[in-house]
Scaffold this motif. Sequence first.
Motif, PDB file in Angstrom:
ATOM      1  N   VAL A 241      67.200  21.130  31.797  1.00 49.86           N
ATOM      2  CA  VAL A 241      65.578  19.737  32.242  1.00 49.86           C
ATOM      3  C   VAL A 241      65.995  18.779  33.202  1.00 49.86           C
ATOM      4  CG1 VAL A 241      63.843  19.876  30.745  1.00 49.86           C
ATOM      5  CG2 VAL A 241      65.151  21.889  29.960  1.00 49.86           C
ATOM      6  N   THR A 242      65.306  19.226  34.211  1.00 55.99           N
ATOM      7  CA  THR A 242      65.137  17.724  34.731  1.00 55.99           C
ATOM      8  C   THR A 242      63.278  17.511  35.197  1.00 55.99           C
ATOM      9  OG1 THR A 242      65.809  18.748  37.049  1.00 55.99           O
ATOM     10  CG2 THR A 242      67.641  18.124  35.853  1.00 55.99           C
ATOM     11  N   GLY A 243      63.581  16.011  35.923  1.00 55.60           N
ATOM     12  CA  GLY A 243      61.865  16.183  36.089  1.00 55.60           C
ATOM     13  C   GLY A 243      61.806  14.473  35.419  1.00 55.60           C
ATOM     14  N   GLU A 244      60.811  13.720  36.155  1.00 56.07           N
ATOM     15  CA  GLU A 244      59.908  12.823  36.428  1.00 56.07           C
ATOM     16  C   GLU A 244      58.744  12.321  35.831  1.00 56.07           C
ATOM     17  OE1 GLU A 244      60.583  11.503  40.194  1.00 56.07           O
ATOM     18  OE2 GLU A 244      58.969  12.119  41.136  1.00 56.07           O
ATOM     19  N   THR A 245      58.582  11.017  35.070  1.00 57.19           N
ATOM     20  CA  THR A 245      57.170  10.646  35.019  1.00 57.19           C
ATOM     21  C   THR A 245      56.209  10.169  35.463  1.00 57.19           C
ATOM     22  OG1 THR A 245      57.430   9.369  32.868  1.00 57.19           O
ATOM     23  CG2 THR A 245      56.986  11.803  32.628  1.00 57.19           C
ATOM     24  N   HIS A 246      54.913  10.118  35.589  1.00 54.63           N
ATOM     25  CA  HIS A 246      54.864   8.991  36.922  1.00 54.63           C
ATOM     26  C   HIS A 246      53.445   8.302  35.786  1.00 54.63           C
ATOM     27  CE1 HIS A 246      56.305   9.809  40.254  1.00 54.63           C
ATOM     28  NE2 HIS A 246      56.175  10.942  39.890  1.00 54.63           N
ATOM     29  N   SER A 247      53.438   6.921  35.109  1.00 56.98           N
ATOM     30  CA  SER A 247      52.651   6.543  34.513  1.00 56.98           C
ATOM     31  C   SER A 247      52.058   5.219  34.286  1.00 56.98           C
ATOM     32  CB  SER A 247      53.137   6.437  32.904  1.00 56.98           C
ATOM     33  OG  SER A 247      54.101   5.751  32.780  1.00 56.98           O
ATOM     34  N   GLU A 248      50.856   5.356  34.380  1.00 56.22           N
ATOM     35  CA  GLU A 248      49.836   3.983  34.786  1.00 56.22           C
ATOM     36  C   GLU A 248      49.882   2.789  34.166  1.00 56.22           C
ATOM     37  OE1 GLU A 248      45.301   1.626  33.822  1.00 56.22           O
ATOM     38  OE2 GLU A 248      45.811   4.582  34.061  1.00 56.22           O
ATOM     39  N   GLN A 249      51.012   3.013  32.363  1.00 56.80           N
ATOM     40  CA  GLN A 249      51.637   2.298  31.813  1.00 56.80           C
ATOM     41  C   GLN A 249      52.462   2.291  31.259  1.00 56.80           C
ATOM     42  OE1 GLN A 249      48.082   0.301  28.720  1.00 56.80           O
ATOM     43  NE2 GLN A 249      46.899   0.999  30.084  1.00 56.80           N
ATOM     44  N   ARG A 250      53.438   2.244  30.486  1.00 58.34           N
ATOM     45  CA  ARG A 250      54.293   2.247  30.238  1.00 58.34           C
ATOM     46  C   ARG A 250      54.319   3.674  29.006  1.00 58.34           C
ATOM     47  NH1 ARG A 250      58.824  -1.415  30.992  1.00 58.34           N
ATOM     48  NH2 ARG A 250      58.195  -3.231  31.457  1.00 58.34           N
ATOM     49  N   LEU A 251      55.903   4.923  28.935  1.00 61.49           N
ATOM     50  CA  LEU A 251      55.347   5.808  28.182  1.00 61.49           C
ATOM     51  C   LEU A 251      56.262   4.877  26.842  1.00 61.49           C
ATOM     52  CD1 LEU A 251      57.046   8.986  30.013  1.00 61.49           C
ATOM     53  CD2 LEU A 251      54.484   8.091  29.596  1.00 61.49           C
ATOM     54  N   ALA A 252      55.701   5.824  25.961  1.00 58.45           N
ATOM     55  CA  ALA A 252      56.116   5.380  24.626  1.00 58.45           C
ATOM     56  C   ALA A 252      57.106   6.317  24.333  1.00 58.45           C
ATOM     57  CB  ALA A 252      55.525   5.178  23.148  1.00 58.45           C
TER      58      ALA A 252
ATOM     59  N   THR B  80      64.617   8.042  26.003  1.00 56.03           N
ATOM     60  CA  THR B  80      63.989   7.021  25.929  1.00 56.03           C
ATOM     61  C   THR B  80      63.621   6.752  27.013  1.00 56.03           C
ATOM     62  OG1 THR B  80      65.425   5.940  24.114  1.00 56.03           O
ATOM     63  CG2 THR B  80      64.218   4.201  25.993  1.00 56.03           C
ATOM     64  N   PRO B  81      62.409   6.370  27.592  1.00 60.74           N
ATOM     65  CA  PRO B  81      61.462   6.427  28.998  1.00 60.74           C
ATOM     66  C   PRO B  81      62.480   5.269  29.912  1.00 60.74           C
ATOM     67  CG  PRO B  81      59.967   7.133  27.573  1.00 60.74           C
ATOM     68  CD  PRO B  81      61.311   6.700  26.536  1.00 60.74           C
ATOM     69  N   ALA B  82      62.427   5.758  30.745  1.00 61.62           N
ATOM     70  CA  ALA B  82      62.973   3.920  31.953  1.00 61.62           C
ATOM     71  C   ALA B  82      61.965   3.569  31.941  1.00 61.62           C
ATOM     72  CB  ALA B  82      63.859   4.871  33.143  1.00 61.62           C
ATOM     73  N   ASN B  83      61.012   3.896  32.158  1.00 62.50           N
ATOM     74  CA  ASN B  83      59.513   2.999  32.531  1.00 62.50           C
ATOM     75  C   ASN B  83      60.160   2.082  33.796  1.00 62.50           C
ATOM     76  OD1 ASN B  83      57.398   4.094  30.758  1.00 62.50           O
ATOM     77  ND2 ASN B  83      58.786   3.492  29.286  1.00 62.50           N
ATOM     78  N   GLN B  84      60.492   2.795  34.656  1.00 65.46           N
ATOM     79  CA  GLN B  84      61.347   1.655  35.954  1.00 65.46           C
ATOM     80  C   GLN B  84      59.622   1.354  36.642  1.00 65.46           C
ATOM     81  OE1 GLN B  84      64.386   1.073  36.677  1.00 65.46           O
ATOM     82  NE2 GLN B  84      63.590  -0.131  37.979  1.00 65.46           N
TER      83      GLN B  84
ATOM     84  N   ASN C 118      53.703  -0.436  43.394  1.00 66.85           N
ATOM     85  CA  ASN C 118      52.590  -0.875  42.735  1.00 66.85           C
ATOM     86  C   ASN C 118      51.570  -0.641  41.569  1.00 66.85           C
ATOM     87  OD1 ASN C 118      52.778   1.893  41.463  1.00 66.85           O
ATOM     88  ND2 ASN C 118      51.840   3.478  42.090  1.00 66.85           N
ATOM     89  N   GLY C 119      52.869  -0.908  40.349  1.00 71.44           N
ATOM     90  CA  GLY C 119      52.193  -1.656  39.775  1.00 71.44           C
ATOM     91  C   GLY C 119      52.405  -0.838  38.838  1.00 71.44           C
ATOM     92  N   SER C 120      52.796   0.413  38.865  1.00 68.24           N
ATOM     93  CA  SER C 120      52.848   1.876  37.853  1.00 68.24           C
ATOM     94  C   SER C 120      54.185   2.047  37.501  1.00 68.24           C
ATOM     95  CB  SER C 120      52.576   3.041  37.677  1.00 68.24           C
ATOM     96  OG  SER C 120      53.119   3.586  39.299  1.00 68.24           O
ATOM     97  N   PHE C 121      54.882   3.205  36.640  1.00 69.38           N
ATOM     98  CA  PHE C 121      56.533   2.811  36.298  1.00 69.38           C
ATOM     99  C   PHE C 121      56.853   4.943  35.975  1.00 69.38           C
ATOM    100  CE2 PHE C 121      54.337   0.058  33.776  1.00 69.38           C
ATOM    101  CZ  PHE C 121      54.481  -1.245  34.127  1.00 69.38           C
ATOM    102  N   THR C 122      58.006   5.046  36.377  1.00 77.83           N
ATOM    103  CA  THR C 122      58.177   5.974  36.590  1.00 77.83           C
ATOM    104  C   THR C 122      59.498   6.303  35.850  1.00 77.83           C
ATOM    105  OG1 THR C 122      59.813   5.167  38.470  1.00 77.83           O
ATOM    106  CG2 THR C 122      57.542   5.995  38.870  1.00 77.83           C
ATOM    107  N   SER C 123      59.413   7.164  34.651  1.00 74.22           N
ATOM    108  CA  SER C 123      60.682   8.110  34.467  1.00 74.22           C
ATOM    109  C   SER C 123      61.294   9.136  34.317  1.00 74.22           C
ATOM    110  CB  SER C 123      60.192   8.276  32.558  1.00 74.22           C
ATOM    111  OG  SER C 123      59.894   6.765  31.855  1.00 74.22           O
TER     112      SER C 123
END
Length: 547
Positions: A416-427, A442-446, A450-455
């Motif tokens: 399973v692969t993928g990515e998340t995009h979030s306005e704030q850090r994922l828990a 553990t989300p990377a929360n990179q 633009n101020g968002s986070f990707t994992s």
Amino acid sequence: MFTRRLTRTIALISLLALRLPADAADALVSVTGVILDATSGAPLPARLYLQRDDGKWFFAKSAATNGTAVRYEKFRSATVSEMHTTLSAHPFVAELPAGRYTAIVERGKEYFPLTNQFTIAPPPTTPGTPAAPAALRLPLRRWVDMSSRGWFSGDTHVHRAPAELPNVLLAEDVNVTHPMVHWTTVSTIAPAQSPQNMKGDFGDRPVSVDATHAWHPRNTEYEIFKVGAKPHTLGAVVIINHKTPFTQTALPLGPIARQARAEGALLDMEKHSWPWSFVILPVLGLDLFELSNNHIWRTEYAVRSFGVPAPPWMKLAGGGGETERDWVSYNLQTWYALLNCGFRLRPTASTGNGVHPVPLGFSRVYVNCPEGFSYDAWMKGLGEGRSFVTTGPMLLAKVPTLNVNPARGAKPTLRVTGETHSEQRLATLEILLNGEVVQRLTPANQPQPNGSFTSAFSADVEFTGSSWLAVRCFENRPGDRFRFAHTAPWWFEIEGRPLRPKREHVDWFVARTEEEIRRNTGVIPAEGLTEFQAALAAWKKIQASAQ
């Protein structure tokens, strides 16, 4: 780098008074403003909240002759309300007395919210001393663009007047919605004849607002609180995308299912805790399950102890609705158990906007349209389960073909692969197999510019038999609130090793159906009771294969 925090500006605004009464503090001041895309500078449609420090709400109007502003007021209590204006992409004006104000601007899920605090001073009372006009400039920053990735959002159960939808769909950036033009709450009144229907003939084809936003006018809700003249709650079922009005009463159910199938409609359970939910599932052959339903609001969680209590095996406090987390868990665990019973319910999301204190699209389902947007392509993707549901984060996952290597006797596996995009850090970020969390990542929360986070994520999952797999993530918010996203399931069949549900789960579905037969005997028509008994037979057949 942009900060991810909500932008807060404080301005002292002395504006031209519209009138000068003896008490200047009560004079109304005309405050103009414009909502813009922070990057392009182009005007944006959006949702605007205006509240004075004493708690009083105010509402803007469009300042353009070709603009629109739709006022939305749903008040339940001092802490549970939804008071906003949805504005077209034009300047607005609000007439405000002196005081300190907070303006909050939001546009769907893909822009950062903007908070702007400002003070309006009383206008001058000395003749010949004009106030200096000023305006609010409210720039919104986009943190993700889902349409550029081929994903388009929807809210499949709303109660908004069709005349308001061209404004609201654009302000909330919801690509597709389904207003309940026909709605009955009495078992003996067909939706086509219900006094609760929206007035007017809206046709039977999708209505385009622009190239990527549309709504469909043929949608029906049976939400039964009375059987004949007797107060007696059965529950709800939603039918979207049909062609002709439903002239059938709620019972028997068979004719409803046949018309829906003949017209290419999708049937939605609406909520998991209605008394009849597990009866209508095998009888109607439901298609959709609302992973985020109309009790999830932007404002404080408020609908507690609704419907049938959760079973003990869910290990939830009270009846499963005392807290927002418990309500969502009750909903998800029910869906997982139904999937394990073989009901391939595709996820959707709804708000019931128009009835409840929640913006349209606060919960939404994103559907993948790889060839570009059209209403028909979106509906096809929804029906096929090419989707994820969200109240905040964006969750993009890929699951390739199942890898089986019988020569070496290896267990079936997949990556399973993928990515998340979030306005704030994922828990949390979790992979589920048949409803059980098999990997907690553990989300990377990179941080992004633009101020968002990707994992980004990648994980290998082993199977022992036919299964389904899904991914979910959670994002914590202040006040023990949270936002979440959940993919549709991917199904994998392994010959000779069928998916078997847990016995305690099926026992509960059987017990619930038996209880509904007892509760409705002598109340509903004989034809309806026969269908309830057919549902019990279907559940007992599933029970025989449980483990």
